[in-house]
Design an enzyme around this catalytic site. Structure first.
Site, PDB file in Angstrom:
ATOM      1  N   ASN A 182       6.061   0.153   0.985  1.00 26.52           N
ATOM      2  CA  ASN A 182       4.882   0.117  -0.146  1.00 26.52           C
ATOM      3  C   ASN A 182       4.250   1.350  -0.431  1.00 26.52           C
ATOM      4  OD1 ASN A 182       4.691  -2.462   2.230  1.00 26.52           O
ATOM      5  ND2 ASN A 182       4.871  -3.183   0.010  1.00 26.52           N
ATOM      6  N   ASP A 201       6.378  -7.073  -1.977  1.00 28.17           N
ATOM      7  CA  ASP A 201       5.796  -6.273  -3.148  1.00 28.17           C
ATOM      8  C   ASP A 201       5.967  -4.783  -3.011  1.00 28.17           C
ATOM      9  OD1 ASP A 201       4.200  -6.106  -5.379  1.00 28.17           O
ATOM     10  OD2 ASP A 201       2.332  -6.282  -3.987  1.00 28.17           O
ATOM     11  N   ILE A 242       0.156   3.916  -3.287  1.00 28.70           N
ATOM     12  CA  ILE A 242       0.039   2.838  -2.246  1.00 28.70           C
ATOM     13  C   ILE A 242      -0.079   1.699  -3.096  1.00 28.70           C
ATOM     14  CG2 ILE A 242      -1.167   1.856  -0.140  1.00 28.70           C
ATOM     15  CD1 ILE A 242      -2.606   4.636  -0.078  1.00 28.70           C
ATOM     16  N   CYS A 243       0.777   0.605  -2.919  1.00 29.84           N
ATOM     17  CA  CYS A 243       0.903  -0.641  -3.141  1.00 29.84           C
ATOM     18  C   CYS A 243       0.374  -1.671  -2.432  1.00 29.84           C
ATOM     19  CB  CYS A 243       2.330  -1.294  -3.354  1.00 29.84           C
ATOM     20  SG  CYS A 243       2.404  -2.735  -4.375  1.00 29.84           S
ATOM     21  N   LEU A 244      -0.977  -1.928  -2.611  1.00 32.63           N
ATOM     22  CA  LEU A 244      -2.123  -2.847  -1.974  1.00 32.63           C
ATOM     23  C   LEU A 244      -3.080  -3.318  -2.523  1.00 32.63           C
ATOM     24  CD1 LEU A 244      -2.649  -3.370   1.163  1.00 32.63           C
ATOM     25  CD2 LEU A 244      -4.092  -1.384   1.194  1.00 32.63           C
TER      26      LEU A 244
END
Length: 153
Positions: free
Chosen positions: A78, A122, A85-87
């Protein structure tokens, strides 16, 4: 004005009562340019690593989330090679889950949790994600190697 007093309050709390394994401070005298360090969690491939992050607080904070990225390279599904950052809490709705009631401490704690528990469904890094899903041992080995190489002091 509201933004400045809120940021001062948040920074003061981060200094006096930091979340475990997290430190955050102002860069020079810039209130909207922060640095943070997250210690890799015990029993994760990032254990003993010290990860540096950059936090840029936008003009519209807290109505807009801070931009946070890793400065220390990390092997994670992620987090991409630029440190992005994928959050969900780092993005505004409808795609994200940012709310003005959240704060920098909450975000850093969420990132620390993401480090311990990646979300391979994701991903930002598809190859690392499939490695995490289908060859966990290799993922753990690579993540430990990167931690030793880039995050050891």
């Amino acid at each position: 004005m509201q933004r400045a007093s809120r940021l001062k309050r948040e920074l003061s709390l981060l200094t006096t009562e930091p979340p475990p394994g997290i430190t955050c401070w102002q860069k020079e005298s810039q209130l909207d340019d922060l640095q943070a360090q997250i210690l890799g969690g015990v029993d994760t491939p990032y254990e003993k690593g010290i990860f540096n992050l950059e936090i840029l607080v936008p003009e519209r904070y807290p109505f807009e989330p801070p931009k946070i990225r890793f400065l220390t390279p990390i092997y994670h599904p992620n987090i991409d090679s630029a440190g992005r950052i994928c959050l969900d809490v780092l993005k505004l709705p409808p795609k994200g889950a940012w709310r003005p009631s959240l704060n920098i401490s909450t975000l850093l704690t969420s990132i620390q949790l993401l480090m311990a528990e990646p979300n391979p469904d994701d991903p930002l890094m598809a190859d690392i994600s499939s490695e995490y899903k289908y060859n966990k041992q290799l993922f753990l080995l690579n993540a430990r190697e990167w931690t030793e190489k880039y995050a050891s002091q």
